[in-house]
Enzyme design. Structure first.
Site, mmCIF file in Angstrom:
data_model
loop_
_atom_site.group_PDB
_atom_site.id
_atom_site.type_symbol
_atom_site.label_atom_id
_atom_site.label_comp_id
_atom_site.label_asym_id
_atom_site.label_seq_id
_atom_site.Cartn_x
_atom_site.Cartn_y
_atom_site.Cartn_z
ATOM 1 N N ASP A 497 0.825 -1.207 0.000
ATOM 2 C CA ASP A 497 0.000 0.000 0.000
ATOM 3 C C ASP A 497 0.864 1.263 0.000
ATOM 4 O O ASP A 497 1.956 1.292 0.574
ATOM 5 C CB ASP A 497 -0.894 -0.002 1.246
ATOM 6 C CG ASP A 497 -1.696 1.278 1.368
ATOM 7 O OD1 ASP A 497 -2.617 1.467 0.557
ATOM 8 O OD2 ASP A 497 -1.377 2.095 2.256
ATOM 9 N N GLU A 552 1.231 -0.388 -5.182
ATOM 10 C CA GLU A 552 0.261 0.668 -5.428
ATOM 11 C C GLU A 552 1.022 1.969 -5.691
ATOM 12 O O GLU A 552 1.317 2.729 -4.780
ATOM 13 C CB GLU A 552 -0.673 0.842 -4.229
ATOM 14 C CG GLU A 552 -1.799 1.840 -4.502
ATOM 15 C CD GLU A 552 -2.434 2.393 -3.236
ATOM 16 O OE1 GLU A 552 -3.600 2.798 -3.306
ATOM 17 O OE2 GLU A 552 -1.762 2.444 -2.187
#
Length: 849
Positions: A497, A552
């Site tokens: 993330d 990401e």
């Protein structure tokens, strides 16, 4: 209350601006140095190494947490389950360049390459409309034939070796534009090689270095329990807990020269462990911020007692007969990744927090039936604030106790493996909760322990702390954390993330990435963080060759998905985040304003040899304050007109048709992997709103609550299963789409766009032996529409969005066959004629017979 709150606890998405990249809302560059100086000492615990400015100043207030005297035994209620007695994968390059997109232009039918450095020139391609033509379709059962049986494939044992660094030079062959930034890239790679060398010299290599959990935290031996904690800022430390009646004088710890506190507790006289399994523990420290009780940084399990705010650390070491034993081998990495993004807590149709066991028994079979081959699970790492969606992590080595015990999580993963499903963890190494009661923030009473000091160590939008990736012990902590989840829980990989926030000192905030390479390589690049990402990918792919890593990144960092040995960052996939933004942009416009060339460009605009996971929408679009695609399309009509026994409306008809088309073209053109957030496959209505009470933030801002309601924090799978609702047709289509990819593997096949016609609103492309025909026109249907193709032969429909099973209007003849004609058309050597109804997507396959 010291929970990390940021408004509603939600992070904001960014806006697409460049080639395959998004801009994210930036503070001024505060990076003053990229230097890393290491103490060249041979010891298991070198001193902390900081890059850039550091400070021992802290604004933390003194906190003393009182003991409640309660004993918490994890897993008090059983779910009925008995415990049972090449470094990086190939980039999938085909004989044809997989990123080459041939696009027909009005004159000349010239093929073009999808470049990342410049926009694709858009020109219309017209074709003559003939009055008559044949109709075709196919049955859904056809698509399941030949579906890959991953459960029968097992991973062969391979030696666990992290390969030595390469020369890092091949990236310049892959992308000649990187030559202009060779100085930066050479410096970055030299830093990576230096770190590898120092780790080899002082820690025995990445293998040993990434097993920090075998030394730090609680470790058990035949003689007793050793507890170690890195807290260089603390003046004194003691281990306290139920086992010693929370007496801070009973078990004082000693500190070595590197800031590591240690204590050994011998077994009891009867041979039992000195700390009972399931009892509470904390470390009490006298720090620059005062005396405080903290949850050990390496704790493996923590729980929140009912009615209390702080979490309690649990010494978790169940007896052998209570430990879950994995029964099923991990599946092999599939060639194409079909990811079902999920959240355990909100995975029940009921308004409650679901459990690992509930997810295992009810949701995993659904995922298998739908045809996905991987599940990506959010919010695994313990997080005090439920509404943070799991992104404000407090205990990095502990699975969230809201959903059950560590053994319950293991049983979930084992069941997924039995079904042939990979389990990816949404891992958060980009930041940490600002919570000082339960998390790492101010752990040893200083501002500089795990994080950068001052503004550089604080993410103002997320209200969270930012790691100092130049610190030796931070590297040990994070590398070991990734290894822990792979080793102990058998996760098959990670979705990392917030990687953009890691790679740039401005964190991508208020920066519009345009694709200019100067944006990627300069003083705003956090080289320490990029080197960490290279190290963690090195470790993962070397020791776990079948593991998958997805990053990401909204910026479009070049060489992000190129192997580390070649000079890249080392991820297997990049999330193609620009696609979701493009669909939201288009859904705000009338159909007439949709540009076919713009859609194709966004979907195909990705870097050569770098694989992408495409998605039309993820959890971001489902959050309160945003809208899902289904809600953008159908809005309030979804409340009253989704029952089949009621007449539909034009808005519902349009919405269902475009919902199917958007998802199929995203999967068909967007990348080498595909992701869907749970429930969106059938157009889940409304939004996600976590239970919350009203509160006042530290700045005095009032945040309204929702009476702690779970009503909109669940997934109404019953809607997709109901044969009397129109949601069922959208779910059936998504299932057929996944099984089609499972049979043909089109996401990893060469792709070729032969037509993007602005007048007809047509997009036609090939992937492998499949021909995709999309008619986005809101009114016009076309008979005898000529479609170019590479291979001659007979074609049949294998997927038809207008099939009544999918909520369509049966405008296609299911028994029709189509034979190709020789002769170039749309820059293809052959062609055949089809009927293309308005707002439909049809996939044709070359038949063997």
């Amino acid at each position: 209350m010291a929970f990390a709150l940021s408004g509603s606890g939600i992070r904001f998405a960014a806006v697409v601006r460049g080639p395959g990249v998004r801009s994210a809302p930036a503070q001024p560059d505060r990076r003053t140095s990229l230097d890393l100086s290491l103490l060249l000492r041979k010891d298991s615990f070198p001193r902390t190494v900081l890059s850039g400015n550091s400070s021992n100043e802290s604004n933390s207030t003194s906190k003393i947490v009182a003991a409640s005297g309660k004993v918490l035994i994890p897993g008090g209620e059983s779910d009925g389950l008995s415990p049972s007695s090449d470094s990086v994968s190939s980039t999938g390059v085909q004989t044809e360049n997989p990123q080459e997109i041939s696009e027909t232009v009005e004159e000349g039918s010239k093929a073009e390459m999808a470049e990342t450095s410049a926009p694709v020139e858009e020109e219309e391609a017209k074709t003559e409309i003939v009055e008559t033509g044949g109709d075709i379709t196919s049955s859904t059962e056809e698509m399941t034939t030949g579906e890959e049986s991953m459960s029968e494939e097992v991973v062969e044992e391979k030696p666990r070796v992290v390969p030595p660094p390469g020369d890092g030079q091949r990236i310049y062959q892959y992308d000649p534009m990187l030559e202009g930034h060779r100085g930066h890239l050479e410096y970055r790679y030299s830093r990576y090689k230096e770190m590898r060398s120092l780790i080899d010299q002082h820690e025995g290599g990445l293998d040993a270095f990434s097993r920090g959990y075998e030394k730090l935290g609680f470790t058990r031996s035949a003689e007793g329990i050793t507890y170690r904690e890195w807290a260089p800022g603390a003046y004194s430390a003691a281990l306290v807990g139920d086992f010693n009646n929370w007496n801070p004088n009973a078990d004082a710890m000693t500190k070595n020269e590197y800031g590591v506190w240690e204590i050994f507790l011998p077994n009891n006289a009867d041979g039992s462990p000195p700390i009972p399994h399931g009892s509470r523990v904390k470390i009490r420290m006298d720090t620059p911020s005062g005396i405080k009780d903290s949850i050990p940084a390496w704790i493996k399990y923590s729980v929140q007692p009912p009615g209390e705010i702080p979490y309690s650390a649990i010494y978790y070491d169940p007896p052998e007969d209570e430990k879950y034993v994995f029964q099923h081998p991990q599946p092999k990495r599939p060639k194409s990744l079909r990811i079902y993004e999920s959240h355990v807590g909100m995975s029940s149709p009921e308004p409650k927090i679901n459990t690992y066991a509930g997810f295992r028994d009810d949701v995993l079979p659904r995922i298998k039936k739908l045809g996905y081959n991987a599940v990506q699970i959010m919010a695994i790492q313990e997080h005090s604030y439920y509404a943070s969606f799991g992104y404000h992590v407090t205990n990095f080595f502990a699975p969230s106790s809201r959903f059950g015990t560590p053994e319950d999580l293991k049983s979930l993963i084992d069941r997924a493996h039995e079904l042939g499903i990979l389990v990816l963890m949404d891992i958060v190494h980009s930041h940490s909760s600002n919570n000082t009661l339960d998390g790492l923030n101010g752990f040893d009473g200083t501002d500089t322990h795990y994080f950068h000091s001052g503004a550089r160590g604080y993410h103002w939008m997320w209200d969270s702390r930012l790691f100092n990736y130049g610190s030796w012990e931070v590297l040990r902590f994070l590398l070991s954390n990734a290894r822990w989840w792979l080793e102990e829980y058998k996760f098959d990989g990670f979705r990392f993330d917030g990687v953009t926030s890691m790679m740039y000192t401005h964190h991508g905030l208020q920066v519009a990435f345009t694709g200019n390479y100067n944006e990627y390589f300069g003083l705003a690049t956090d080289v320490d963080a990029v080197v960490y990402l290279m190290l963690v990918n090195d470790m993962i792919h070397g020791l776990y060759p079948e593991a998958v890593t997805v990053g990401e990144d909204v910026s479009g960092m070049p060489a992000f998905c190129i192997p580390v040995q070649d000079g890249g960052v080392g991820f297997d996939y990049r999330l193609h985040m620009a696609i979701a933004d493009k669909w939201i942009e288009l859904l705000k416009q009338p159909d007439e304003a949709w540009t076919m060339g713009d859609i194709v460009h966004t979907l195909t605009n990705r870097r050569w040899l770098e694989k992408c996971v495409a998605y039309a929408e993820s959890h971001d679009q489902a959050l309160v304050g945003d809208k899902t695609i289904a809600f953008w399309l159908m809005d309030k009509d979804m409340y009253d007109f989704m029952a089949l026994d009621r007449p539909s409306t034009p808005r519902i008809d349009r919405g269902i048709a475009l919902h199917k088309m958007i998802r199929l073209i995203t999967m068909g053109l967007g990348g080498e992997g595909y992701l869907n957030f749970m429930g969106n496959e059938f157009g889940h209505p409304e939004w996600i709103d976590f239970p919350r009470s009203e509160q006042f933030l530290p700045d005095g801002k009032f945040v309204p609550g929702n009476n702690n309601s779970f009503d909109k924090c669940r997934r109404r799978f019953d809607l997709g299963d109901a044969d009397y609702l129109r949601y069922r047709g959208m779910q059936e289509f998504d299932q057929a789409m996944q099984h089609l990819e499972g049979k043909y593997g089109f996401m990893t096949s060469p792709q070729y766009v032969s037509r993007k016609d602005e007048g007809d609103k047509m997009i036609i492309f090939e992937r492998g032996d499949l021909v995709f025909v999309f008619n986005f026109h809101w009114n016009n249907s076309y008979s005898d529409y000529r479609v170019g193709c590479l291979k001659p032969g007979k074609y049949k429909v294998v997927l038809d969005s207008d099939d009544p099973l999918f909520g369509g209007y049966s405008r296609i003849d299911h028994d029709a066959e189509f034979f190709s004609y020789d002769g170039h058309y749309d820059n293809r050597p052959c062609s055949f004629l089809v009927y293309a109804p308005s707002r439909t997507a049809v996939v044709y396959a070359l038949c063997e017979d």
